[in-house]
Design a protein around this motif. Structure first.
Motif, PDB file in Angstrom:
ATOM      1  N   ILE A 193     -19.414 106.503  12.616  1.00 15.97           N
ATOM      2  CA  ILE A 193     -18.708 107.768  12.445  1.00 15.97           C
ATOM      3  C   ILE A 193     -19.725 108.834  12.102  1.00 15.97           C
ATOM      4  N   ASN A 194     -19.736 109.869  12.888  1.00 13.26           N
ATOM      5  CA  ASN A 194     -20.650 110.979  12.620  1.00 13.26           C
ATOM      6  C   ASN A 194     -19.847 112.159  12.112  1.00 13.26           C
ATOM      7  N   VAL A 195     -20.202 112.592  10.946  1.00 13.99           N
ATOM      8  CA  VAL A 195     -19.630 113.856  10.499  1.00 13.99           C
ATOM      9  C   VAL A 195     -20.546 114.927  11.058  1.00 13.99           C
ATOM     10  N   GLU A 196     -20.100 115.563  12.122  1.00 10.90           N
ATOM     11  CA  GLU A 196     -20.992 116.459  12.845  1.00 10.90           C
ATOM     12  C   GLU A 196     -21.204 117.768  12.103  1.00 10.90           C
ATOM     13  N   SER A 197     -20.121 118.290  11.589  1.00 11.15           N
ATOM     14  CA  SER A 197     -20.302 119.495  10.793  1.00 11.15           C
ATOM     15  C   SER A 197     -19.160 119.608   9.802  1.00 11.15           C
ATOM     16  N   THR A 198     -19.513 120.089   8.650  1.00 13.36           N
ATOM     17  CA  THR A 198     -18.470 120.448   7.704  1.00 13.36           C
ATOM     18  C   THR A 198     -18.742 121.885   7.327  1.00 13.36           C
ATOM     19  N   SER A 199     -17.731 122.691   7.460  1.00  6.77           N
ATOM     20  CA  SER A 199     -17.974 124.106   7.167  1.00  6.77           C
ATOM     21  C   SER A 199     -16.723 124.711   6.556  1.00  6.77           C
ATOM     22  N   ALA A 200     -16.940 125.869   6.036  1.00  5.44           N
ATOM     23  CA  ALA A 200     -15.800 126.606   5.527  1.00  5.44           C
ATOM     24  C   ALA A 200     -15.021 127.106   6.738  1.00  5.44           C
ATOM     25  N   PRO A 201     -13.735 127.313   6.593  1.00  2.46           N
ATOM     26  CA  PRO A 201     -12.962 127.803   7.723  1.00  2.46           C
ATOM     27  C   PRO A 201     -13.432 129.186   8.163  1.00  2.46           C
ATOM     28  N   GLN A 202     -13.145 129.492   9.413  1.00  2.00           N
ATOM     29  CA  GLN A 202     -13.555 130.761  10.000  1.00  2.00           C
ATOM     30  C   GLN A 202     -13.188 131.937   9.105  1.00  2.00           C
ATOM     31  N   GLU A 203     -12.030 131.823   8.461  1.00  2.00           N
ATOM     32  CA  GLU A 203     -11.500 132.947   7.683  1.00  2.00           C
ATOM     33  C   GLU A 203     -12.399 133.313   6.514  1.00  2.00           C
ATOM     34  N   VAL A 204     -13.104 132.343   5.969  1.00  2.20           N
ATOM     35  CA  VAL A 204     -13.910 132.656   4.791  1.00  2.20           C
ATOM     36  C   VAL A 204     -15.398 132.483   5.064  1.00  2.20           C
ATOM     37  N   GLN A 205     -15.716 132.232   6.317  1.00  2.00           N
ATOM     38  CA  GLN A 205     -17.122 131.995   6.671  1.00  2.00           C
ATOM     39  C   GLN A 205     -18.040 133.132   6.209  1.00  2.00           C
ATOM     40  N   PRO A 206     -17.617 134.398   6.401  1.00  2.00           N
ATOM     41  CA  PRO A 206     -18.503 135.483   5.952  1.00  2.00           C
ATOM     42  C   PRO A 206     -18.870 135.379   4.478  1.00  2.00           C
ATOM     43  N   ALA A 207     -17.888 135.002   3.652  1.00  2.00           N
ATOM     44  CA  ALA A 207     -18.173 134.896   2.223  1.00  2.00           C
ATOM     45  C   ALA A 207     -19.166 133.775   1.960  1.00  2.00           C
ATOM     46  N   PHE A 208     -19.016 132.681   2.683  1.00  3.82           N
ATOM     47  CA  PHE A 208     -19.953 131.576   2.514  1.00  3.82           C
ATOM     48  C   PHE A 208     -21.347 131.977   2.976  1.00  3.82           C
ATOM     49  N   ASP A 252     -22.461 134.867   2.899  1.00  6.52           N
ATOM     50  CA  ASP A 252     -23.004 135.795   1.918  1.00  6.52           C
ATOM     51  C   ASP A 252     -23.668 135.045   0.773  1.00  6.52           C
ATOM     52  N   VAL A 253     -23.117 133.891   0.433  1.00  3.41           N
ATOM     53  CA  VAL A 253     -23.742 133.083  -0.617  1.00  3.41           C
ATOM     54  C   VAL A 253     -25.135 132.652  -0.175  1.00  3.41           C
ATOM     55  N   ILE A 254     -25.220 132.274   1.097  1.00  5.73           N
ATOM     56  CA  ILE A 254     -26.535 131.877   1.615  1.00  5.73           C
ATOM     57  C   ILE A 254     -27.492 133.062   1.578  1.00  5.73           C
ATOM     58  N   ARG A 255     -26.944 134.232   1.987  1.00  8.57           N
ATOM     59  CA  ARG A 255     -27.777 135.429   1.944  1.00  8.57           C
ATOM     60  C   ARG A 255     -28.208 135.722   0.514  1.00  8.57           C
ATOM     61  N   ALA A 256     -27.277 135.505  -0.408  1.00  5.78           N
ATOM     62  CA  ALA A 256     -27.594 135.769  -1.813  1.00  5.78           C
ATOM     63  C   ALA A 256     -28.747 134.889  -2.260  1.00  5.78           C
ATOM     64  N   ARG A 264      -8.701 133.313  -2.257  1.00  2.00           N
ATOM     65  CA  ARG A 264      -9.286 132.779  -3.485  1.00  2.00           C
ATOM     66  C   ARG A 264     -10.682 132.225  -3.224  1.00  2.00           C
ATOM     67  N   MET A 265     -10.794 131.483  -2.106  1.00  2.00           N
ATOM     68  CA  MET A 265     -12.104 130.913  -1.781  1.00  2.00           C
ATOM     69  C   MET A 265     -13.128 132.024  -1.590  1.00  2.00           C
ATOM     70  N   ARG A 266     -12.651 133.088  -0.932  1.00  2.00           N
ATOM     71  CA  ARG A 266     -13.551 134.205  -0.680  1.00  2.00           C
ATOM     72  C   ARG A 266     -14.050 134.794  -2.002  1.00  2.00           C
ATOM     73  N   THR A 267     -13.101 135.023  -2.921  1.00  2.00           N
ATOM     74  CA  THR A 267     -13.515 135.622  -4.195  1.00  2.00           C
ATOM     75  C   THR A 267     -14.425 134.673  -4.959  1.00  2.00           C
ATOM     76  N   GLU A 268     -14.162 133.392  -4.838  1.00  2.00           N
ATOM     77  CA  GLU A 268     -15.055 132.435  -5.509  1.00  2.00           C
ATOM     78  C   GLU A 268     -16.472 132.528  -4.960  1.00  2.00           C
ATOM     79  N   ARG A 269     -16.536 132.649  -3.627  1.00  2.00           N
ATOM     80  CA  ARG A 269     -17.878 132.769  -3.012  1.00  2.00           C
ATOM     81  C   ARG A 269     -18.535 134.063  -3.456  1.00  2.00           C
ATOM     82  N   ASP A 270     -17.735 135.139  -3.473  1.00  3.56           N
ATOM     83  CA  ASP A 270     -18.295 136.430  -3.896  1.00  3.56           C
ATOM     84  C   ASP A 270     -18.889 136.319  -5.286  1.00  3.56           C
ATOM     85  N   LYS A 271     -18.121 135.644  -6.120  1.00  4.02           N
ATOM     86  CA  LYS A 271     -18.562 135.458  -7.493  1.00  4.02           C
ATOM     87  C   LYS A 271     -19.899 134.711  -7.516  1.00  4.02           C
ATOM     88  N   GLU A 272     -19.930 133.651  -6.738  1.00  2.00           N
ATOM     89  CA  GLU A 272     -21.138 132.828  -6.703  1.00  2.00           C
ATOM     90  C   GLU A 272     -22.329 133.633  -6.180  1.00  2.00           C
TER      91      GLU A 272
END
Lengths: 386, 290
Positions: free
Chosen positions: A217-232, A234-238, B184-192
């Motif tokens: 079993i290969n877990v090919e990718s795990t990611s945040a959903p499209q809806e919150v991808q920008p926020a994720f 941004d964490v990487i950018r941070a 909520r997830m978004r705000t959590e990420r923002d916070k982080e």
């Protein structure tokens, strides 16, 4: 021809029809074949034009037809099982054998055969959003590689083994993700996750007796959903920003600390230079004085006088001199000092402080007084040295 | 001759027809019952070739393999009244063919429907008694096992069906709730992200301040050591001077004064107002020895 045609003809009450439901190559319909043969024979008789001597010709055709049918039957009954494949043969619906690679024959409609590639790994891909333990939503893309470990079970036990596998996979994956935290799923937990899903999945499908082996079993990718991808993102950018500002600060530090070290070294070197300079000077001057003193002791009066005169000669030789005989002459003496100052001011520098006549007069008096007192001390000290 | 052979053919055909009618095959993949005028005379036919009375007995054949009931996703409420979308499936197979035939008249779809209602009510009960957390991450295995077991008991008795497995495929939040989860997830990420950036700035400031401190300390220490060196130089030179000059203090004052005069009046153009009575000008006025 009729034997070769796969699949049933939609007659449910056909005794062998059950074998045909899976869509596999099942036993042909005997009933149908007979009827077709009958029709054919009838057609031949009719075509002959109703002659009475038709039976001998009809018999010949019949034999040929039988031979063709037999050949077709044999052609169909002989089959090859590839090295990658296995075949399960049922005789009258009962399991007869699992056939290993090679050339084989089976006897439809008594036998029915199910042939499948068993060694090749098949893949089931899955990409879904799901809930994690901490009520976050993640998107997981995964692939399951599986093959058939037991063809008999695969054929006989489960209605649709592959869709069963797919359902079981979803269940197992969601179970594992549902038991993990998002962070775990997105980062270091992937490897363990794949193992756990595999274990779970295998136990589910073993329970079904589906004869499927889950390879990897290969877990090919795990990611945040499209809806919150920008926020994720941004964490990487941070993280990058953090790195960057630290680097900037570090480069600032790298710039000023060595400079300061250099500057400090300069201070030390200058001080050391000063130290050695003053010592050397002291030594030099002391030495000079000592040597002079040796000679002075040999002839104190002369030496002293000579030094005094040398000095005054040098001093006076370089100065503008004004000789004032205060005792003998008039008390009021006019010194054209302002003129002299002007001359000098014009000659040397123009930024001189302008003094009025009164001030200059006072200055002149002061200088005269000072000089008088000084020369008297020096002469006094000169006398005392004698 | 011709009618006779025709008759022969017809008889042969009839014989074949009767032969076919009286034989039937049950595959390993199937289960079957034999009915005589609607009466069940053979409740569980084993796989293989079998005989029956032609035209009188009817054979009903069912799929004997493991079947899947994949019911559509349902909306459930958890204990804390949160909505969940649960998608489950049931794996079952015919266990007792007789009971199965009588309960469902051999219709798999009917059986699925009956099972589906029971699974749903059980799931609803269980989900309704648990919190969202427990449903999503709790002991799913035990939960499913309990449902399987209780369902199996009843299904075996009533439907002649063995329930092998009940599993939940999807447990999702409804779309409206998902949106707020995303928020909520978004705000959590923002916070982080904010925290990380600020930590970066913090550490940058620390590094800068440390560098500034190092600079100050370096310079100050260098100043200290430099002053020490200078002091040492001064001291040593003073000692040297003192040692030399102590040999003749009076001559030293004289000699040093002379030097000082030279230094002081070195500059061209100084004006000196002189008294001709001074020692220097002694011979300016008279040349004879006093």
């Amino acid at each position: 021809m009729a034997w070769n045609e796969p699949g049933g003809n939609g007659k449910d009450q056909d005794p062998w029809g059950g074998g045909n439901r899976g869509g596999n190559q099942g036993p042909p319909d005997l009933d149908e074949a007979f009827r077709k043969l009958q029709e054919k024979l009838n057609g031949i008789f009719g075509g002959k034009g109703g002659g009475s001597s038709s039976s001998s010709g009809g018999g010949g055709v019949f034999v040929v037809a039988l031979l063709v049918a037999f050949a077709a039957y044999i052609w169909n009954a002989v089959y090859i099982v590839d090295q990658k494949e296995r075949a399960v043969v049922l005789r009258f619906g009962e399991y007869l054998e699992t056939v290993t690679p090679g050339l084989h024959i089976y006897f439809p409609p008594i036998d029915s055969k199910y042939q499948e590639n068993v060694t090749e790994f098949r893949t089931y891909n899955l990409r879904q959003q799901m809930l994690t333990e901490d009520e976050n939503i993640v998107e997981v893309a995964m692939s399951v590689q599986y093959n058939i470990s037991d063809l008999k079970d695969f054929i006989l036990n489960v209605e649709n083994p592959e869709s069963s596998l797919e359902q079981a996979t979803q269940s197992a994956l969601r179970h594992v993700v549902g038991g993990s935290e998002m962070h775990q799923v997105l980062t270091e937990g992937r490897e363990a996750m794949a193992d756990e899903v595999r274990e779970r999945l295998q136990s589910y499908i073993n329970n079904y007796g589906s004869g499927i082996n889950v390879g990897k079993i290969n877990v090919e990718s795990t990611s945040a959903p499209q809806e919150v991808q920008p926020a994720f993102d941004d964490v990487i950018r941070a993280r990058e920003d953090k790195e960057r500002s630290q680097n900037r600060a570090q480069s600032y530090a790298n710039a000023i600390v060595p400079e300061a070290r250099g500057e400090a070294q300069r201070l030390l070197e200058e001080a050391e230079g000063y130290r050695q300079e003053v010592i050397a000077r002291a030594e030099g001057e002391a030495n000079r004085f000592t040597q002079l003193l040796t000679e002075y002791r040999k002839a104190p009066e002369v030496t002293r006088q000579r030094i005094y005169l040398d000095t005054l000669q040098e001093v006076l030789g370089q100065s503008n001199k004004v000789l004032v005989d205060v005792d003998g002459g008039n008390n009021m003496m006019y010194l054209p000092l302002d003129k002299i100052m002007q001359e000098r001011g014009g000659a040397t520098s123009s930024g001189r402080v302008e003094l009025d006549a009164q001030q200059i007069r006072e200055l002149a008096n002061q200088v005269a007084e000072d000089l008088r007192s000084r020369s008297s001390t020096s002469s006094r000290s000169g006398r005392s040295a004698q | 001759m011709s009618p006779k052979s025709m008759l022969g053919v017809i008889v042969l055909a009839l014989a074949v027809l009767v032969g076919i009618e009286s034989l039937y095959v049950v595959s390993e993949r199937e289960r079957a019952v034999v009915l005589r005028f609607g009466e069940l005379i053979e409740p569980n036919v084993q796989p293989g070739l079998h005989l029956k009375a032609p035209f009188i007995d009817k054979v009903r054949i069912f799929d004997g393999r493991l079947l899947t009931l994949d019911s559509p996703p349902e909306r459930f409420l958890t204990q804390e009244k949160k909505a969940l979308i649960v998608d489950s499936f049931v794996k079952w197979r015919i266990d007792n063919v007789e009971t199965f035939y009588t309960a469902t008249s051999g219709d798999i779809r009917r059986a699925n429907q009956l099972l589906s209602q029971r699974v749903e009510s059980r799931l609803r009960n269980i989900v309704g008694g648990k919190s969202l957390q427990e449903v999503v991450s709790g002991e799913r295995d035990e939960l499913m096992q309990a449902i399987t077991l209780s369902l199996n008991n009843i299904a075996r008795k009533e439907l002649g069906v063995e329930v092998v497995d009940v599993r939940v495929k999807r447990i999702d939040l409804p779309p409206q709730v998902s949106d707020s989860v995303f928020e909520r997830m978004r705000t959590e990420r923002d916070k982080e992200a904010q925290e990380i950036r600020s930590q970066g700035n913090e550490q940058a400031e620390v590094i800068r301040a440390d560098a500034d401190r190092q600079k100050r300390v370096l310079l100050a220490e260098a100043y200290r050591d430099a002053e020490k060196l200078r002091g040492d130089g001064d001291a040593q030179s003073a000692a040297i001077y003192a040692q030399a000059y102590n040999a003749d203090t009076e001559f030293f004052s004289f000699y040093r004064s002379m030097q000082a005069y030279k230094e002081t009046f070195r500059k061209q153009g100084d004006i000196m107002v002189l008294d001709p009575e001074s020692d220097f000008f002694r011979y300016l006025k008279q040349s004879e020895v006093k």
